[in-house]
Structures are given as structure tokens and as C-alpha cells.
Design a protein around this motif. Structure first.
Motif, PDB file in Angstrom:
ATOM      1  N   VAL A 187      47.468  40.718  45.722  1.00 44.19           N
ATOM      2  CA  VAL A 187      47.025  40.333  44.385  1.00 44.19           C
ATOM      3  C   VAL A 187      46.212  39.040  44.478  1.00 44.19           C
ATOM      4  O   VAL A 187      46.224  38.347  45.498  1.00 44.19           O
ATOM      5  CB  VAL A 187      48.214  40.123  43.428  1.00 44.19           C
ATOM      6  N   CYS A 188      45.544  38.706  43.392  1.00 44.64           N
ATOM      7  CA  CYS A 188      44.879  37.411  43.268  1.00 44.64           C
ATOM      8  C   CYS A 188      44.846  37.029  41.799  1.00 44.64           C
ATOM      9  O   CYS A 188      45.143  37.844  40.922  1.00 44.64           O
ATOM     10  CB  CYS A 188      43.467  37.448  43.859  1.00 44.64           C
ATOM     11  N   GLY A 201      44.512  43.151  41.151  1.00 46.20           N
ATOM     12  CA  GLY A 201      44.758  43.766  42.448  1.00 46.20           C
ATOM     13  C   GLY A 201      43.641  43.412  43.418  1.00 46.20           C
ATOM     14  O   GLY A 201      42.486  43.228  43.011  1.00 46.20           O
ATOM     15  N   TYR A 202      43.986  43.326  44.701  1.00 45.38           N
ATOM     16  CA  TYR A 202      42.995  42.906  45.688  1.00 45.38           C
ATOM     17  C   TYR A 202      43.250  43.658  46.990  1.00 45.38           C
ATOM     18  O   TYR A 202      44.291  43.509  47.611  1.00 45.38           O
ATOM     19  CB  TYR A 202      43.091  41.397  45.924  1.00 45.38           C
ATOM     20  N   ALA A 203      42.295  44.491  47.383  1.00 46.51           N
ATOM     21  CA  ALA A 203      42.444  45.281  48.609  1.00 46.51           C
ATOM     22  C   ALA A 203      41.096  45.428  49.285  1.00 46.51           C
ATOM     23  O   ALA A 203      40.063  45.586  48.615  1.00 46.51           O
ATOM     24  CB  ALA A 203      43.018  46.662  48.289  1.00 46.51           C
ATOM     25  N   ASN A 204      41.107  45.372  50.627  1.00 44.96           N
ATOM     26  CA  ASN A 204      39.887  45.529  51.416  1.00 44.96           C
ATOM     27  C   ASN A 204      38.790  44.553  50.970  1.00 44.96           C
ATOM     28  O   ASN A 204      37.608  44.902  50.907  1.00 44.96           O
ATOM     29  CB  ASN A 204      39.367  46.971  51.319  1.00 44.96           C
ATOM     30  N   GLY A 208      40.337  44.538  42.202  1.00 48.66           N
ATOM     31  CA  GLY A 208      40.729  45.783  41.560  1.00 48.66           C
ATOM     32  C   GLY A 208      40.978  45.600  40.072  1.00 48.66           C
ATOM     33  O   GLY A 208      40.423  44.697  39.432  1.00 48.66           O
ATOM     34  N   GLN A 209      41.846  46.438  39.522  1.00 49.85           N
ATOM     35  CA  GLN A 209      42.158  46.385  38.101  1.00 49.85           C
ATOM     36  C   GLN A 209      43.024  45.169  37.764  1.00 49.85           C
ATOM     37  O   GLN A 209      43.667  44.582  38.639  1.00 49.85           O
ATOM     38  CB  GLN A 209      42.933  47.647  37.700  1.00 49.85           C
ATOM     39  N   VAL A 210      43.024  44.828  36.475  1.00 51.97           N
ATOM     40  CA  VAL A 210      43.932  43.804  35.962  1.00 51.97           C
ATOM     41  C   VAL A 210      45.238  44.480  35.548  1.00 51.97           C
ATOM     42  O   VAL A 210      45.232  45.514  34.877  1.00 51.97           O
ATOM     43  CB  VAL A 210      43.319  43.065  34.757  1.00 51.97           C
ATOM     44  N   THR A 224      43.323  47.091  32.582  1.00 52.85           N
ATOM     45  CA  THR A 224      41.953  47.615  32.628  1.00 52.85           C
ATOM     46  C   THR A 224      41.907  48.850  33.515  1.00 52.85           C
ATOM     47  O   THR A 224      42.745  49.039  34.397  1.00 52.85           O
ATOM     48  CB  THR A 224      40.976  46.568  33.185  1.00 52.85           C
ATOM     49  N   ARG A 225      40.896  49.691  33.290  1.00 55.09           N
ATOM     50  CA  ARG A 225      40.661  50.851  34.158  1.00 55.09           C
ATOM     51  C   ARG A 225      39.728  50.491  35.308  1.00 55.09           C
ATOM     52  O   ARG A 225      39.745  51.136  36.349  1.00 55.09           O
ATOM     53  CB  ARG A 225      40.044  51.999  33.356  1.00 55.09           C
ATOM     54  N   LEU A 226      38.925  49.457  35.086  1.00 59.55           N
ATOM     55  CA  LEU A 226      37.920  49.051  36.066  1.00 59.55           C
ATOM     56  C   LEU A 226      38.283  47.677  36.631  1.00 59.55           C
ATOM     57  O   LEU A 226      39.082  46.939  36.039  1.00 59.55           O
ATOM     58  CB  LEU A 226      36.541  48.998  35.408  1.00 59.55           C
ATOM     59  N   PRO A 227      37.706  47.299  37.777  1.00 56.87           N
ATOM     60  CA  PRO A 227      37.972  45.976  38.337  1.00 56.87           C
ATOM     61  C   PRO A 227      37.637  44.865  37.344  1.00 56.87           C
ATOM     62  O   PRO A 227      36.590  44.887  36.689  1.00 56.87           O
ATOM     63  CB  PRO A 227      37.051  45.925  39.560  1.00 56.87           C
ATOM     64  N   GLY A 228      38.550  43.899  37.237  1.00 54.68           N
ATOM     65  CA  GLY A 228      38.359  42.813  36.282  1.00 54.68           C
ATOM     66  C   GLY A 228      39.053  41.548  36.726  1.00 54.68           C
ATOM     67  O   GLY A 228      39.713  41.504  37.770  1.00 54.68           O
ATOM     68  N   TYR A 229      38.935  40.517  35.893  1.00 53.53           N
ATOM     69  CA  TYR A 229      39.431  39.194  36.258  1.00 53.53           C
ATOM     70  C   TYR A 229      39.779  38.442  34.982  1.00 53.53           C
ATOM     71  O   TYR A 229      38.950  38.314  34.074  1.00 53.53           O
ATOM     72  CB  TYR A 229      38.328  38.434  37.009  1.00 53.53           C
ATOM     73  N   VAL A 230      41.007  37.932  34.896  1.00 55.02           N
ATOM     74  CA  VAL A 230      41.407  37.152  33.732  1.00 55.02           C
ATOM     75  C   VAL A 230      40.766  35.767  33.801  1.00 55.02           C
ATOM     76  O   VAL A 230      40.857  35.092  34.830  1.00 55.02           O
ATOM     77  CB  VAL A 230      42.938  37.026  33.651  1.00 55.02           C
TER      78      VAL A 230
END
Length: 393
Positions: A187-188, A201-204, A208-210, A224-230
Motif C-alpha cells: 500500500v501507499c 494499493g501499490y503493486a509492480n 492501484g485503486q483507493v 474507486t474502480r480506477l487507480p487514484g490517490y487521496v
């Protein structure tokens, strides 16, 4: 227009200042051997029943006392300390008198609840979560974490402490017990708000998604369904942006519904629910940059000024920010775009958000080797409050 040469002058000045600091610190290594290790301090007069103001920044007010981080030890990853008390937790009266050291660890972030302080210290190249009494007694190491300067995370709530270890999200009680691993995946960007802890989420090496997990539980739900960032939270609303569109969304924690509030790939945000606006800025954009006020209700926007505003903070009718267009000086402007002014003509560290407590704004000065200053927001007079081993500054 983006002042490329002004930016380079700023970077050169910072490098020169830090080079001087490294030389001075190396001299201290030889002149003052044995200045390592923890020393216990006992301070009288703490007020654990008093309310806490500005919890978790550079300074925290509790009762008659201000607890603060004693400057930015930006050379910590090079195993250098600028002086024996750089980065320590210190205490002083609200008027700036009676300065004293409470904890001489090299601290990055701290919180206060009642008669206890929780903090993250830098120790032998690692981040460590510790606790200590507000009188300086009873210091305990609770957990080692991933470095909060490179991928780790720490969030203090009234119920739990969240942190990142081996890339995964974990939770523990304030006393270090009931340690629980909440995710198997990396995670991040962990952010606590209301009843939840949020993370990406954070991979490779990709975002990833929130997701969010309710306090006391361990099951995650996707936000979220798509990669995002708070990018912030305020008044029961969490704000995130999606990498695919650059849109910023307001996510209502109770209804779990989201609506877009900002478009056009802004780089800096300030969320102040009491104003009814979102404030956003372009920092590196060369066309159309500036500081904007976005109306949450009707979606309209107003350009407040042309400044590339960074670390925007709202307080008492003003936006305070580091102005990248003016060699990282400290500025403020009213939320209607009037009364713009430079209040500190010096380079201000953009390490973290500006911190305001008890009508004082606390900051680290890059012009003065990372020392901690505060400026009174009524009189606009500033003072250095750093405590050094050669005496009070």
C-alpha cells in the motif's frame, strides 16, 4: 511564466546552505563525541486535561504549553545530525519563554493525547514509533516501520495507530498491543479520516485503486474502480483524484457517494469545508498556472492570483502558501483574491504542510539551515524558537 532560472537559483542556494550545514555537522562529530544516545528529561507543569490544538504537525498546543519539532534534520539519511537537539521535541510557553527539551530523539511527526506523546523517530537509518509522557518520562519503543521518508506511512487516530511495515498496512493499539496486519498487498498514501483509514494499493511500481477499512475492522472496501490517490480530507469528506482523468472527487464518508469537484489536473489542493470552496494550484504548469478558488456547489472557478502556490493552508479568512513563483517565500491572500502579500521573504521548506496553532504559523527555514521559526499571524512578526545545545537561540 515559469521562472526556470529563479528555480535554479533557489536550488543552488539550498545546496550551498546544506553543504555548509554538512561541514558544520561533521565538525561537531569530532568536537562533540558522545552526543548520541537517549537522555531522559523531566518537565513539570504539563496539562494533560487541556484540549489539544493543531495535532500532528510541527507544533501542538496543550494548555499553556507549545510542543514543537526542533527544526528539520534533513541530513538524517546521511547519518548526520546538525546539532544534538535538531529534530527533538521541545516545549515552551505560548509566549515563547521557558524553552526546554522533552525528548532528544530525531523526530519526524508527533501527536498528543492526554498525558502521552506518540511520535516517529529516525534511529540508525530506520523509522521507529515511540511513546513518551508529556513530562519526558516513560519513553517506550513500540514498533519499527518502513521509512516514512521513502514509502512508509503513519497515521494516529483516537483509537489506533496505523503504519506501514514491509509495504503492508498494519494497525495497533496506542500501547503497542493487538498488532494486526490489515493487507497482504503493498500500500501507499495512508490517510485517516472519520471512521476509516484510506490507502492506495501499490503493486509492480504502479498505483492501484483507493480502498478504506473501518476502524476496528480488517475488511477493505474499494472506493474507486480506477487507480487514484487521496489528496485530503475535511468535514467528513475525503478528496481523491484519478490518474486516468486528473479529476478530483469529493467522497462523502457516510453515503459512500462521490462527485467531481475539480478538473484540469491541478497539482496542489487545499480543502476547507467551512468556506464552501476547494482551493487548487498549478505548480509546474507553464500555461494557465496560478491559484484558483473552486465553488463546490456550482462548479465555477475564480483565479485568485498567478502564483504557483504550494502547501496551501486555510486559516481565518486567508490562504497561506509557499510561493514557487517567488523563490519559495511565504505568502498569503484572502479567499476573494484581495490583500495578497509576502509575509516572509525567505526560502521556506516545503517538506510538509504549513502548521498553524494559537494564531502562530510554524515553518522550517531553508535560508537558515532548517531551523524552526514561527510568525504571529496578527502582527506578522517572526521569531526563531529553535533550542540548541549551545543555548537558546
Amino acid at each position: 511564466m515559469y521562472d526556470k532560472y529563479g528555480y535554479e537559483r533557489k536550488q543552488a542556494a539550498v545546496r550551498f546552505s546544506k553543504a555548509k550545514a554538512i561541514l558544520a555537522a561533521l565538525l561537531c562529530v569530532f568536537i562533540l563525541p558522545g552526543c548520541s544516545g537517549y537522555k531522559q528529561y523531566r518537565l513539570e507543569g504539563g496539562q494533560p486535561e487541556a484540549p489539544v490544538e493543531s495535532d500532528g504537525g510541527r507544533a501542538i498546543v496543550q494548555g499553556d504549553w507549545v510542543y514543537y519539532l526542533n527544526g528539520d534534520n534533513y541530513l538524517r539519511e546521511e547519518n548526520i545530525r546538525l546539532h544534538y537537539y535538531r529534530g527533538a521535541i521541545c516545549r515552551m510557553k505560548r509566549d515563547g519563554t521557558e524553552r526546554a527539551v522533552l525528548c532528544n530523539d530525531d523526530v519526524s511527526v508527533f501527536n498528543i493525547k492526554g498525558d502521552t506523546i506518540w511520535y516517529v523517530a529516525w534511529e540508525n537509518g530506520k523509522s521507529v514509533i515511540c511513546s513518551i509522557g508529556i513530562d519526558g518520562s516513560g519513553r517506550k519503543k513500540l514498533r519499527e516501520t518502513d521509512s516514512i521518508f521513502s514509502g512508509g506511512g503513519y497515521e494516529f487516530t483516537q483509537e489506533y495507530i496505523y503504519y506501514v511495515k514491509d509495504g503492508c498496512l498494519k494497525r495497533m493499539d496506542h500501547d503497542g498491543k493487538n498488532d494486526v496486519q490489515l493487507t497482504k498487498e503493498r500500500v501507499c498514501n495512508i490517510i485517516a479520516s472519520g471512521d476509516y483509514i484510506y490507502y492506495t494499493g501499490y503493486a509492480n511500481e504502479e498505483y492501484g485503486q483507493v480502498y478504506r477499512i473501518k476502524h476496528g475492522q480488517s475488511e477493505a472496501e474499494a472506493v474507486t474502480r480506477l487507480p487514484g490517490y487521496v489528496v485530503g480530507q475535511s468535514g467528513g469528506t475525503v478528496y481523491y483524484y484519478l490518474f486516468s482523468t486528473g479529476y478530483c472527487y469529493a467522497f462523502d464518508e457516510q453515503s459512500a457517494s462521490a462527485s467531481s469537484v475539480a478538473h484540469l489536473w491541478y497539482e496542489e489542493y487545499c480543502f476547507a469545508s467551512e468556506t464552501g470552496y476547494v482551493f487548487a494550484s498549478y505548480v509546474s504548469d507553464t500555461d494557465g498556472g496560478g491559484l484558483y478558488r473552486l465553488d463546490i456547489q456550482n462548479g465555477t472557478r475564480k483565479k485568485l492570483c498567478d502564483d504557483r502556490a504550494e502547501r496551501i493552508t486555510y486559516y481565518n479568512g486567508f490562504l497561506y502558501y509557499i510561493n514557487d513563483s517567488a523563490l519559495y517565500s511565504l505568502y498569503r491572500i484572502r479567499i476573494d483574491g484581495t490583500d495578497r502579500e509576502c509575509i516572509r521573504n525567505e526560502m521556506i521548506s516545503n517538506l510538509d504542510a504549513l502548521d498553524i496553532a494559537d494564531d502562530w504559523l510554524y515553518y522550517f527555514s531553508d535560508d537558515d539551515e532548517g531551523r524552526i521559526y514561527r510568525i504571529n499571524l496578527t502582527t506578522l512578526r517572526a521569531q526563531c524558537v529553535e533550542y540548541e545545545d549551545i543555548g537558546t537561540v
